[in-house]
Design a protein around this motif. Structure first.
Motif, mmCIF file in Angstrom:
data_model
loop_
_atom_site.group_PDB
_atom_site.id
_atom_site.type_symbol
_atom_site.label_atom_id
_atom_site.label_comp_id
_atom_site.label_asym_id
_atom_site.label_seq_id
_atom_site.Cartn_x
_atom_site.Cartn_y
_atom_site.Cartn_z
ATOM 1 N N ALA A 52 0.833 -1.205 0.000
ATOM 2 C CA ALA A 52 0.000 0.000 0.000
ATOM 3 C C ALA A 52 0.869 1.257 0.000
ATOM 4 O O ALA A 52 0.561 2.238 -0.683
ATOM 5 C CB ALA A 52 -0.932 -0.013 1.204
ATOM 6 N N LYS A 53 1.948 1.222 0.758
ATOM 7 C CA LYS A 53 2.835 2.387 0.815
ATOM 8 C C LYS A 53 3.466 2.661 -0.545
ATOM 9 O O LYS A 53 3.665 3.823 -0.917
ATOM 10 C CB LYS A 53 3.911 2.170 1.877
ATOM 11 N N MET A 54 3.781 1.611 -1.278
ATOM 12 C CA MET A 54 4.376 1.798 -2.588
ATOM 13 C C MET A 54 3.408 2.458 -3.574
ATOM 14 O O MET A 54 3.823 3.023 -4.575
ATOM 15 C CB MET A 54 4.840 0.445 -3.145
ATOM 16 N N GLN A 55 2.119 2.402 -3.251
ATOM 17 C CA GLN A 55 1.120 3.042 -4.118
ATOM 18 C C GLN A 55 0.681 4.405 -3.590
ATOM 19 O O GLN A 55 -0.243 5.013 -4.123
ATOM 20 C CB GLN A 55 -0.092 2.116 -4.281
ATOM 21 N N GLY A 56 1.329 4.864 -2.506
ATOM 22 C CA GLY A 56 1.061 6.208 -2.017
ATOM 23 C C GLY A 56 0.199 6.307 -0.786
ATOM 24 O O GLY A 56 -0.092 7.419 -0.316
ATOM 25 N N VAL A 57 -0.218 5.184 -0.211
ATOM 26 C CA VAL A 57 -1.016 5.222 1.013
ATOM 27 C C VAL A 57 -0.102 5.529 2.192
ATOM 28 O O VAL A 57 1.033 5.050 2.264
ATOM 29 C CB VAL A 57 -1.747 3.880 1.242
ATOM 30 N N LYS A 58 -0.597 6.329 3.133
ATOM 31 C CA LYS A 58 0.165 6.679 4.324
ATOM 32 C C LYS A 58 -0.687 6.439 5.567
ATOM 33 O O LYS A 58 -1.918 6.476 5.500
ATOM 34 C CB LYS A 58 0.589 8.150 4.282
ATOM 35 N N SER A 59 -0.028 6.205 6.675
ATOM 36 C CA SER A 59 -0.741 6.090 7.941
ATOM 37 C C SER A 59 -1.425 7.410 8.260
ATOM 38 O O SER A 59 -0.928 8.482 7.908
ATOM 39 C CB SER A 59 0.227 5.709 9.066
ATOM 40 N N LYS A 102 -8.341 4.890 -0.608
ATOM 41 C CA LYS A 102 -9.008 4.164 -1.691
ATOM 42 C C LYS A 102 -8.796 4.866 -3.029
ATOM 43 O O LYS A 102 -8.688 4.216 -4.079
ATOM 44 C CB LYS A 102 -10.506 4.062 -1.379
ATOM 45 N N ARG A 103 -8.683 6.179 -2.981
ATOM 46 C CA ARG A 103 -8.486 6.936 -4.221
ATOM 47 C C ARG A 103 -7.107 6.661 -4.815
ATOM 48 O O ARG A 103 -6.977 6.482 -6.035
ATOM 49 C CB ARG A 103 -8.656 8.434 -3.944
ATOM 50 N N VAL A 104 -6.061 6.647 -3.976
ATOM 51 C CA VAL A 104 -4.707 6.438 -4.500
ATOM 52 C C VAL A 104 -4.394 4.957 -4.694
ATOM 53 O O VAL A 104 -3.482 4.603 -5.442
ATOM 54 C CB VAL A 104 -3.646 7.083 -3.581
ATOM 55 N N CYS A 105 -5.154 4.098 -4.024
ATOM 56 C CA CYS A 105 -4.918 2.655 -4.128
ATOM 57 C C CYS A 105 -6.268 1.943 -4.173
ATOM 58 O O CYS A 105 -6.754 1.438 -3.149
ATOM 59 C CB CYS A 105 -4.079 2.181 -2.938
ATOM 60 N N PRO A 106 -6.912 1.886 -5.335
ATOM 61 C CA PRO A 106 -8.274 1.347 -5.441
ATOM 62 C C PRO A 106 -8.439 -0.083 -4.953
ATOM 63 O O PRO A 106 -9.521 -0.466 -4.508
ATOM 64 C CB PRO A 106 -8.566 1.451 -6.947
ATOM 65 N N ASP A 107 -7.364 -0.890 -5.009
ATOM 66 C CA ASP A 107 -7.501 -2.294 -4.620
ATOM 67 C C ASP A 107 -7.082 -2.555 -3.168
ATOM 68 O O ASP A 107 -6.899 -3.712 -2.772
ATOM 69 C CB ASP A 107 -6.687 -3.187 -5.558
ATOM 70 N N ILE A 108 -6.951 -1.498 -2.368
ATOM 71 C CA ILE A 108 -6.554 -1.687 -0.980
ATOM 72 C C ILE A 108 -7.623 -2.477 -0.228
ATOM 73 O O ILE A 108 -8.824 -2.325 -0.460
ATOM 74 C CB ILE A 108 -6.288 -0.331 -0.285
ATOM 75 N N ILE A 109 -7.178 -3.341 0.679
ATOM 76 C CA ILE A 109 -8.071 -4.156 1.501
ATOM 77 C C ILE A 109 -8.012 -3.627 2.932
ATOM 78 O O ILE A 109 -6.933 -3.590 3.535
ATOM 79 C CB ILE A 109 -7.657 -5.631 1.476
#
Length: 427
Positions: A58-65, A73-80
């Motif tokens: 997730a971090k590699m796709q731009g998600v941050k804590s 969800k916007r930056v990583c649509p397939d996040i679970i």
């Protein structure tokens, strides 16, 4: 006061940080999540809260804590998204510590996912070997699912910075790093970093440095120790100067200042009445910790995060540590909240804190209250309650109703700075 001990000629400290710890533990426990972007959230069934932690993918796709679920969800649509499981993280933490201690003695556990070790003299000439052995040991226990980044340097500050720098490689991967900063190589590795790569330098401190025309690490390293103290407005700046220049310094142990708990509220509890029930449970959990560590308190803070703002109040207690006293204080504060807030106010988070601590053997009674007999009665009652709960390893006796909220984990939440005991998970 800064106590400069010496300037090591070899690396002496190791700093280990598990990569995306909460999320990687979830992947370890559930093989279906492995290799997929995972975000850990406070509880199941919500779409209006923030991500507590996220996996390497997730971090590699731009998600941050602390990113809102909607933005994640916007930056990583397939996040679970998966709900937090604090007790699982705690158990895995203890298992991983056991694995690490078979390779090198652990000096200090800094948080649920970070620790430091002192390199023994025989390890200092070949630090890459100890880093390799640690990684092989952990891989043998948990495979490649839970990885760690390791920094090795002359002191703990530099080792932590090396660890952070080693987490990111070429932008195509995250974590599983090993960075060794030997004294003879310094300060070259530091010059590659930004000012906010220094632990503790946030946006306000960086702005203060920029105002002083210190725009990069090279200029910061050219400062004098006293100037660093002036910039930080306390001795922390001077300590940092010595640490960045390779000295091994030891800050004094900090004293505990408070016991507290906070909770993001599930949708069904975002009212004044719903928040109150959870605040009661949080406060009882805090009072239990207070007693276990032999403290009294004389202050209560209650804070509420609202849909459009914040509400908080301070309440002075007598010198107490029993449930009756702190719950009575909460009732008084809550009546204020009911008067000052709209009856349909939407509350998203509640936090309670017990402060103004004193050691149990140094308790001083308030002579104006003359409540010693009452306090002794309630303390005896709490001793009996605590004894029964400990015997059965759960909350079997309480003052008043005990209704854990949807999603659980009231008081058992794991922050990045405190590792709860098993008692925190009693329900």
């Amino acid at each position: 006061m800064v106590s400069v001990m010496r300037k090591p000629e070899k690396v002496e400290r190791l700093y280990l940080d598990f990569d995306g710890y909460f999320a990687s533990v979830e992947q370890f426990a559930n093989p279906k999540l492995r290799g997929k972007p995972v975000g850990v959230v406070p509880f199941d069934g919500t779409t209006s809260t923030s991500v507590i932690a996220c996996s390497r993918e997730a971090k590699m796709q731009g998600v941050k804590s602390v990113m809102h679920m909607r933005d994640a969800k916007r930056v990583c649509p397939d996040i679970i998204f998966v709900p937090q499981k604090p007790d699982l993280y705690r158990k895995m933490h203890l298992m991983l510590l056991n694995e690490i201690s078979t390779v090198i003695p652990i000096d200090t556990v800094k948080s649920i996912d970070e620790l430091t070790c002192r390199l023994e003299p025989a390890m200092r000439d070949h630090p890459e070997t100890i880093g390799y052995l640690l990684k092989k040991r952990l891989e043998g226990a948990v495979g490649k699912v839970i990885t760690s980044s390791i920094g090795i340097a002359a002191n703990r500050q530099l080792a932590k910075m090396a660890c952070k720098a080693g987490k990111k490689h070429d932008g195509k991967s995250y974590g599983d790093g090993l960075a060794i900063w030997k004294p003879e190589d310094m300060p070259t590795p530091l010059l590659k970093l930004d000012l906010d790569d220094i632990p503790g330098v946030g946006s306000r401190m960086k702005f203060r440095l920029l105002k002083a025309n210190i725009v990069n690490m090279e200029l910061l390293l050219k400062c004098e120790p006293k100037h660093m103290r002036k910039l930080w407005r306390n001795v922390t700046g001077e300590r940092l100067w010595y640490a960045l220049h390779g000295y091994d310094i030891q800050a004094g142990e900090s004293e505990r200042g408070m016991f507290g708990h906070g909770r993001v509220l599930p949708p069904g509890s975002r009212s004044l009445s719903g928040a109150y029930e959870i605040a009661r449970l949080l406060l009882v959990k805090a009072a239990r910790r207070l007693r276990r560590e032999n403290y009294y308190c004389s202050a209560l803070w209650v804070s509420l995060s609202l849909e459009h703002g914040y509400w908080g109040r301070y309440f002075r207690l007598a010198v107490v540590n029993d449930d009756q006293a702190v719950l009575e204080g909460l009732s008084i504060v809550w009546r204020q909240a009911e008067k000052e807030l709209h009856r349909h106010a939407k509350i998203f988070q509640v936090s309670v804190t017990l402060g103004n601590l004193s050691d149990a053997d140094q308790r001083q009674l308030d002579m104006l209250l003359n409540d010693d007999r009452k306090r002794q009665k309630w303390e005896a009652a709490n001793t009996a309650i605590d004894t029964l709960n400990k015997k059965y390893a759960g909350t079997v006796v309480t003052l008043g109703a005990w209704k854990p909220p949807e999603g659980g984990h009231t008081g058992g939440k794991i922050s990045y700075t405190r590792i709860p005991s098993s008692e925190d998970f009693w329900v």
